[in-house]
Scaffold this motif. Structure first.
Motif, PDB file in Angstrom:
ATOM      1  N   ALA A 177       4.287 -10.182  11.888  1.00  0.00           N
ATOM      2  CA  ALA A 177       4.871 -10.637  12.719  1.00  0.00           C
ATOM      3  C   ALA A 177       4.320 -11.514  13.622  1.00  0.00           C
ATOM      4  CB  ALA A 177       5.792  -9.495  12.730  1.00  0.00           C
ATOM      5  N   SER A 178       3.069 -10.682  14.174  1.00  0.00           N
ATOM      6  CA  SER A 178       2.648 -11.564  15.034  1.00  0.00           C
ATOM      7  C   SER A 178       2.152 -13.359  14.553  1.00  0.00           C
ATOM      8  CB  SER A 178       1.324 -11.271  15.079  1.00  0.00           C
ATOM      9  OG  SER A 178       0.206 -10.940  13.694  1.00  0.00           O
ATOM     10  N   PHE A 179       2.028 -13.029  12.888  1.00  0.00           N
ATOM     11  CA  PHE A 179       2.054 -14.620  12.560  1.00  0.00           C
ATOM     12  C   PHE A 179       2.506 -15.579  12.660  1.00  0.00           C
ATOM     13  CE2 PHE A 179       3.105 -17.176   9.570  1.00  0.00           C
ATOM     14  CZ  PHE A 179       2.173 -18.125   9.439  1.00  0.00           C
ATOM     15  N   PHE A 180       4.194 -15.079  12.654  1.00  0.00           N
ATOM     16  CA  PHE A 180       5.654 -15.882  13.722  1.00  0.00           C
ATOM     17  C   PHE A 180       5.296 -16.232  14.966  1.00  0.00           C
ATOM     18  CE2 PHE A 180       6.187 -14.772   9.560  1.00  0.00           C
ATOM     19  CZ  PHE A 180       7.091 -15.332   8.389  1.00  0.00           C
ATOM     20  N   SER A 227       0.473  -1.053  -0.166  1.00  0.00           N
ATOM     21  CA  SER A 227       0.286   0.338   0.046  1.00  0.00           C
ATOM     22  C   SER A 227       0.672   1.254  -0.249  1.00  0.00           C
ATOM     23  CB  SER A 227      -0.411  -0.651   1.337  1.00  0.00           C
ATOM     24  OG  SER A 227      -1.187   0.964   1.972  1.00  0.00           O
ATOM     25  N   SER A 228       0.347   2.492  -0.385  1.00  0.00           N
ATOM     26  CA  SER A 228       0.590   3.628  -0.976  1.00  0.00           C
ATOM     27  C   SER A 228       0.551   4.286   1.089  1.00  0.00           C
ATOM     28  CB  SER A 228       0.534   4.745  -1.882  1.00  0.00           C
ATOM     29  OG  SER A 228       0.527   4.015  -2.866  1.00  0.00           O
ATOM     30  N   TYR A 229       0.219   3.602   1.349  1.00  0.00           N
ATOM     31  CA  TYR A 229       0.136   4.318   3.086  1.00  0.00           C
ATOM     32  C   TYR A 229       1.226   4.331   4.204  1.00  0.00           C
ATOM     33  CZ  TYR A 229      -4.257   6.315   0.930  1.00  0.00           C
ATOM     34  OH  TYR A 229      -4.760   6.783   0.901  1.00  0.00           O
ATOM     35  N   ARG A 230       2.109   4.153   4.737  1.00  0.00           N
ATOM     36  CA  ARG A 230       2.662   3.768   5.110  1.00  0.00           C
ATOM     37  C   ARG A 230       2.140   2.743   6.741  1.00  0.00           C
ATOM     38  NH1 ARG A 230       8.182   4.055   6.768  1.00  0.00           N
ATOM     39  NH2 ARG A 230       8.711   3.970   8.603  1.00  0.00           N
ATOM     40  N   ILE A 231       1.228   3.921   7.293  1.00  0.00           N
ATOM     41  CA  ILE A 231       0.634   2.658   7.934  1.00  0.00           C
ATOM     42  C   ILE A 231      -0.212   2.164   8.299  1.00  0.00           C
ATOM     43  CG2 ILE A 231      -2.202   3.707   8.555  1.00  0.00           C
ATOM     44  CD1 ILE A 231      -0.574   3.800  11.725  1.00  0.00           C
ATOM     45  N   ILE A 232      -0.863   1.570   6.984  1.00  0.00           N
ATOM     46  CA  ILE A 232      -1.737   0.338   6.867  1.00  0.00           C
ATOM     47  C   ILE A 232      -0.197  -0.414   6.282  1.00  0.00           C
ATOM     48  CG2 ILE A 232      -2.143  -0.778   4.617  1.00  0.00           C
ATOM     49  CD1 ILE A 232      -3.916   0.966   4.093  1.00  0.00           C
ATOM     50  N   ASN A 233       1.402  -0.094   6.282  1.00  0.00           N
ATOM     51  CA  ASN A 233       2.361  -1.360   5.649  1.00  0.00           C
ATOM     52  C   ASN A 233       3.503  -1.888   7.135  1.00  0.00           C
ATOM     53  OD1 ASN A 233       3.943   1.050   3.701  1.00  0.00           O
ATOM     54  ND2 ASN A 233       2.745  -0.156   3.472  1.00  0.00           N
ATOM     55  N   ILE A 234       2.675  -0.341   8.101  1.00  0.00           N
ATOM     56  CA  ILE A 234       3.300  -0.618   9.951  1.00  0.00           C
ATOM     57  C   ILE A 234       1.712  -2.020   9.705  1.00  0.00           C
ATOM     58  CG2 ILE A 234       3.354   0.442  11.972  1.00  0.00           C
ATOM     59  CD1 ILE A 234       4.038   2.606  10.784  1.00  0.00           C
ATOM     60  N   PHE A 235       0.917  -1.899  10.145  1.00  0.00           N
ATOM     61  CA  PHE A 235       0.232  -2.586  10.572  1.00  0.00           C
ATOM     62  C   PHE A 235       0.456  -4.296   9.997  1.00  0.00           C
ATOM     63  CE2 PHE A 235      -3.866  -5.195   9.342  1.00  0.00           C
ATOM     64  CZ  PHE A 235      -4.968  -4.937  10.855  1.00  0.00           C
ATOM     65  N   SER A 236       0.598  -4.499   8.631  1.00  0.00           N
ATOM     66  CA  SER A 236       0.770  -5.373   7.470  1.00  0.00           C
ATOM     67  C   SER A 236       2.623  -6.080   8.015  1.00  0.00           C
ATOM     68  CB  SER A 236       0.977  -5.542   6.386  1.00  0.00           C
ATOM     69  OG  SER A 236      -1.049  -4.922   5.665  1.00  0.00           O
ATOM     70  N   VAL A 237       3.246  -5.572   8.625  1.00  0.00           N
ATOM     71  CA  VAL A 237       3.923  -5.966   8.712  1.00  0.00           C
ATOM     72  C   VAL A 237       3.929  -6.914  10.001  1.00  0.00           C
ATOM     73  CG1 VAL A 237       6.874  -5.435   9.492  1.00  0.00           C
ATOM     74  CG2 VAL A 237       5.935  -4.427   7.475  1.00  0.00           C
TER      75      VAL A 237
END
Length: 206
Positions: free
Chosen positions: A170-173, A156-166
């Motif tokens: 991480a929480s998946f692992f 996504s172009s939105y940094r906040i969505i990048n942070i949420f997804s990363v």
């Protein structure tokens, strides 16, 4: 939530309130799906609260387990990439997000088929809820699920969505490593907590 009925209902109540506030801060119709993420997680957590209190009530437990797994396995891989796509303005990124949305639809349809043919069951393991539903845990479906959910947000172009997804990835692992037996419940709880980031994004613009 993965630890008790009261915790699940509390998380559901807080997220419902936060989700309602997030939706009110959405400025366009295109923002509404992504803004509704905390509210939807709140509903999912409330459903798990009902699962906690329905052990001993087979019919109610079966219905609520089905509803929870519909959220976890079918709804999120379809809904999340579409909600990110609707926000996107970059033409190149939109093309990739359309592909990710298609992947999410295929994964959701695949898992929905197995929910109809082999409904999952819930039981308590180590003070958490485990769901007997293994059809996601083959390499290809799992990889495509992560691509549709975490991957779409990462481009996504939105940094906040990048942070949420990363952080979601991480929480998946973390959930898979430390809470393997109750992975689904724990990862969904982590994702629900992380949805506060969505509220922060919309609130910061007011």
């Amino acid at each position: 939530m993965c630890f008790s009925a009261s915790a699940s209902f509390a998380a559901g109540g807080v997220l419902t309130a936060i989700g309602t506030a997030t939706i009110k801060n959405a400025k366009t119709k295109a923002e509404l799906p992504f803004a509704s993420v905390p509210l939807l997680f709140g509903i999912q957590q409330a459903v798990e609260g009902v699962i906690w209190i329905s052990f001993g009530l087979p019919a109610l437990n079966a219905v609520m387990t089905y509803a929870y797994l519909m959220f976890a396995y079918v709804f999120w891989p379809i809904f999340f990439p579409i909600s990110v796509l609707l926000l996107e303005t970059n033409p190149v990124r939109k093309k990739f997000l359309r592909i990710f949305s298609l992947i999410g639809f295929v994964v959701g349809a695949y898992l929905l088929f197995f929910l109809f043919t082999d409904p999952g069951k819930a039981h308590i393991v180590n003070q958490s809820i485990a769901y007997d539903y293994q059809h996601l845990y083959k390499m290809l479906p799992l990889a495509l699920y992560l691509l549709a959910t975490c991957g779409s947000g990462c481009i996504s172009s939105y940094r906040i969505i990048n942070i949420f997804s990363v952080m979601l990835l991480a929480s998946f692992f973390i959930a898979g490593w430390f809470f393997y037996a109750t992975f689904v419940s724990v990862w969904c709880f982590f994702a629900a907590v992380l949805s506060f980031i969505v509220y922060a994004h919309f609130y910061s613009r007011t």
